[in-house]
Write an enzyme that holds these catalytic residues in place. Structure first.
Site, PDB file in Angstrom:
ATOM      1  N   ASP A  71     -19.804  -9.791  28.490  1.00 41.02           N
ATOM      2  CA  ASP A  71     -21.010  -9.997  27.671  1.00 41.02           C
ATOM      3  C   ASP A  71     -22.185 -10.575  28.459  1.00 41.02           C
ATOM      4  O   ASP A  71     -23.316 -10.529  27.989  1.00 41.02           O
ATOM      5  CB  ASP A  71     -20.699 -10.925  26.497  1.00 41.02           C
ATOM      6  CG  ASP A  71     -19.738 -10.302  25.502  1.00 41.02           C
ATOM      7  OD1 ASP A  71     -19.788  -9.072  25.329  1.00 41.02           O
ATOM      8  OD2 ASP A  71     -18.929 -11.034  24.912  1.00 41.02           O
ATOM      9  N   MET A 104     -20.202  -3.174  22.904  1.00 42.55           N
ATOM     10  CA  MET A 104     -19.876  -4.577  22.663  1.00 42.55           C
ATOM     11  C   MET A 104     -21.092  -5.477  22.867  1.00 42.55           C
ATOM     12  O   MET A 104     -21.956  -5.201  23.688  1.00 42.55           O
ATOM     13  CB  MET A 104     -18.736  -5.032  23.574  1.00 42.55           C
ATOM     14  CG  MET A 104     -17.368  -4.546  23.125  1.00 42.55           C
ATOM     15  SD  MET A 104     -16.066  -5.206  24.205  1.00 42.55           S
ATOM     16  CE  MET A 104     -14.606  -4.578  23.367  1.00 42.55           C
ATOM     17  N   LEU A 151     -12.407   0.110  26.071  1.00 38.56           N
ATOM     18  CA  LEU A 151     -12.600   0.811  27.339  1.00 38.56           C
ATOM     19  C   LEU A 151     -13.685   0.137  28.184  1.00 38.56           C
ATOM     20  O   LEU A 151     -13.648   0.207  29.412  1.00 38.56           O
ATOM     21  CB  LEU A 151     -12.975   2.270  27.080  1.00 38.56           C
ATOM     22  CG  LEU A 151     -11.881   3.128  26.449  1.00 38.56           C
ATOM     23  CD1 LEU A 151     -12.441   4.477  26.017  1.00 38.56           C
ATOM     24  CD2 LEU A 151     -10.728   3.324  27.420  1.00 38.56           C
ATOM     25  N   ARG A 203     -14.105  -2.907  28.802  1.00 42.94           N
ATOM     26  CA  ARG A 203     -13.609  -4.023  29.604  1.00 42.94           C
ATOM     27  C   ARG A 203     -12.330  -3.693  30.381  1.00 42.94           C
ATOM     28  O   ARG A 203     -11.884  -4.506  31.183  1.00 42.94           O
ATOM     29  CB  ARG A 203     -13.369  -5.242  28.714  1.00 42.94           C
ATOM     30  CG  ARG A 203     -12.235  -5.098  27.725  1.00 42.94           C
ATOM     31  CD  ARG A 203     -12.215  -6.266  26.766  1.00 42.94           C
ATOM     32  NE  ARG A 203     -11.014  -6.263  25.945  1.00 42.94           N
ATOM     33  CZ  ARG A 203     -10.915  -6.880  24.782  1.00 42.94           C
ATOM     34  NH1 ARG A 203     -11.949  -7.535  24.296  1.00 42.94           N
ATOM     35  NH2 ARG A 203      -9.784  -6.866  24.096  1.00 42.94           N
TER      36      ARG A 203
END
Length: 416
Positions: free
Chosen positions: A146, A192, A304, A306
């Site tokens: 992130d 994400m 996918l 990460r």
């Protein structure tokens, strides 16, 4: 002859990345080279440690090849957790238990690889050690796709996830263009990012010499307006038949509701009070289909982002290894209650180094995409954003292939 060192224990926490094990490899290799006697690995982080679940890393790593395999292995080799330590005054017994185990294993240095919540664990344990006079040192190693940790230029894991997202966005765009003969289609990609839009913004890297890139990008830092969104998509459909949109899973309406909640998502809450976000792209694709009447589809990159270690960035893997080793060095030099950070030394050529910051300045702080790195309309990122991310996706780190597939290093519990 160098004096005998004591032992190191290392754990992994939070959502894994494709390079989190490169940091683990950096911890192990540096600890051995510095003469530490043993390196223990917590199984499933501090939660597993409380149950005395740990492994001697020397039973798992036997050669330089194992180190190289570990650097290329996705997910958390030792297992992760999302365990929130209570405040010290709320439950002293848990802290007494942890330090009882650390003393039993003759631990000198405790190293935790993780994100914001993991740095909060380092903060609490180092504070307790100081108050109670314990000698152990507590160091944090950054990890999160992130990219939302404060004070560090960027986090290990982000560059590889950004590389995967940019490459996959190019492929989604090519696929969409091939399906739009004499008909219109809208593709909404969900990426994400709860509160920080670093990953979603990375979709803009797909704009290259032979690719137009996504048409719209929406980050959670900017309030999402459904009516403006619909109007913009209709405007684009006047000019082209294929529209590709990137949205963060955590985009919110002006009233604070997550867009995914409009379809009934976001009910599950984890130990840290975080809602599970899913269904944002599916909701928006359905909404556009109903309003416009054309074909729509949603693409959720999901885990996918990460775990795609086959597309890891060399810069990312090497920096992840660097900060793992730097944490051991810092502990060896007496630092306590600190996190290793990545400092950007130069952009051209790109260079970075490891720095050390007080974890109290990092824990529970969130680094968001600056407003000036998003365009005025709030539906795309600027050149400054792209210039910031581009160096982090450079280089490849080829998997070690066996029978056409990547080989990984897997924990062998029989050798625990």
């Amino acid at each position: 002859m160098a004096s005998k060192k004591r032992n190191v224990i290392v754990g992994q926490s939070g959502g894994p990345t494709s390079v989190i094990n490169s940091s683990l490899a950096g911890v192990y290799k540096n600890a051995i080279e510095r003469g530490f006697d043993k390196v223990y690995g917590m199984l499933h982080g501090v939660q597993g440690l409380l149950d005395e679940q740990y492994v001697d890393m020397s039973t798992q790593i036997h050669s330089d090849l194992d180190i190289e395999l570990l650097k290329r292995t996705p997910s958390a080799f030792l297992g992760s957790c999302r365990y929130k330590l209570p405040e010290i005054h709320e439950n002293m017994e848990i802290y007494d238990r942890i330090f009882e185990i650390l003393d039993k294993l003759e631990i000198d240095s405790f190293i935790y690889i993780g994100g914001n919540d993991s740095m909060d664990t380092i903060r609490k344990l180092s504070d307790y050690a100081i108050v109670k006079g314990h000698k152990q040192k507590f160091l944090g190693v950054p990890k999160t796709i992130d990219n939302d940790l404060a004070l560090t230029d960027h986090t290990p894991g982000f560059g590889s996830a950004a590389k995967y997202i940019a490459a996959s966005t190019k492929e989604v765009i090519r696929d969409a263009l091939g399906l739009t003969y004499k008909k219109e289609m809208i593709t909404v990609m969900e990426i994400m990012g709860r509160n920080a839009g670093w990953l979603t913004g990375a979709a803009a890297l797909a704009k290259t010499e032979e690719c137009e890139g996504p048409d719209l990008i929406y980050l959670p830092e900017i309030a999402f307006d459904v009516d403006d969104f619909l109007a913009k998509v209709k405007e684009l459909l006047q000019k082209k038949s294929s529209i590709v949109i990137a949205v963060s899973e955590g985009i919110k309406l002006a009233d604070g509701r997550y867009v995914c909640e409009l379809s009934g998502g976001g009910d599950y809450v984890d130990a840290f009070g975080h809602k599970q976000l899913q269904g944002t792209a599916a909701y928006l694709a359905g909404f556009l289909g109903a309003e416009i009447g054309c074909k729509t589809r949603s693409v959720e990159f999901s885990t996918l982002q990460r775990s795609a270690s086959h597309m890891a960035s060399r810069v990312d893997i090497e920096e992840a290894f660097m900060v793992g080793g730097a944490a051991v060095k810092a502990a060896d030099e007496g630092y306590n209650g600190n996190m290793v950070v990545i400092d950007r030394v130069s952009d051209d050529p790109y260079m970075s180094s490891a720095g050390i910051y007080d974890v109290h300045r990092i824990a529970n702080e969130e680094k968001l995409v600056p407003r000036e790195w998003v365009n005025k309309e709030g539906n795309y990122v600027t050149k400054d954003f792209i210039d910031y991310v581009k160096p982090l996706i450079q280089g490849d780190y080829q998997p070690i292939m066996v029978n056409g597939l990547p080989r990984h290093l897997v924990l062998d519990m029989k050798k625990k």
